[in-house]
Motif scaffolding. Sequence first.
Motif, PDB file in Angstrom:
ATOM      1  N   ASP A   1       0.832  -1.200   0.000  1.00 37.46           N
ATOM      2  CA  ASP A   1       0.000   0.000   0.000  1.00 37.46           C
ATOM      3  C   ASP A   1       0.869   1.254   0.000  1.00 37.46           C
ATOM      4  O   ASP A   1       2.093   1.174   0.005  1.00 37.46           O
TER       5      ASP A   1
ATOM      6  N   ARG B   1      -5.248  10.388  -0.918  1.00 39.99           N
ATOM      7  CA  ARG B   1      -4.863   9.444   0.138  1.00 39.99           C
ATOM      8  C   ARG B   1      -3.415   9.664   0.583  1.00 39.99           C
ATOM      9  O   ARG B   1      -3.115   9.652   1.771  1.00 39.99           O
TER      10      ARG B   1
ATOM     11  N   TYR C   1       1.276   3.362   2.356  1.00 39.17           N
ATOM     12  CA  TYR C   1       1.904   3.603   3.646  1.00 39.17           C
ATOM     13  C   TYR C   1       3.382   3.216   3.637  1.00 39.17           C
ATOM     14  O   TYR C   1       4.192   3.832   4.338  1.00 39.17           O
TER      15      TYR C   1
END
Length: 161
Positions: free
Chosen positions: A83, A127, A85
Amino acid sequence: MLDALRRFLTEFAGASGQDGFAVDDHRVAAAALLVNLIGADGIADAAEKAALHDVLKAHFGLDDTETAGLVAAARRREADAVDLYAFTSVLKRSLDACGRAEVVEMMWEIVFADGEAHEIEDNIVWRAADLLGVPDRERVELKRRIAASAPRVHAGPEASA
């Protein structure tokens, strides 16, 4: 087998790997976000690939060879990531607020390289900006500024907000 273990330990320790970039190098994390963004709409066209090279070269003060190495490292790291992150956490630890906003600016430059912002690209930037702690107002202002200088722009709903 022993070489694989050695590479793993080298990367785990944050030392330079075969590409010359440490696992926790903020430039690789930023470049990997951009690589992810290029493939988001399913079309990685020549304009986006050229923009990736140009944006990284300009923002990080690299020469052509260093930029190519950074792109290669970013592609490998992006392929292994689960992801966003994985990259935003490195950037958040390594960069101050201005540096993180600059990463969002780089993302918008990639988004508008092909002349239009696709909904999925917009969502990825939103995001990533959120994970980086870049305020919505700043993200939207960066988008407007980059969109204004991009050719054939279809900026989406935020451009008129």
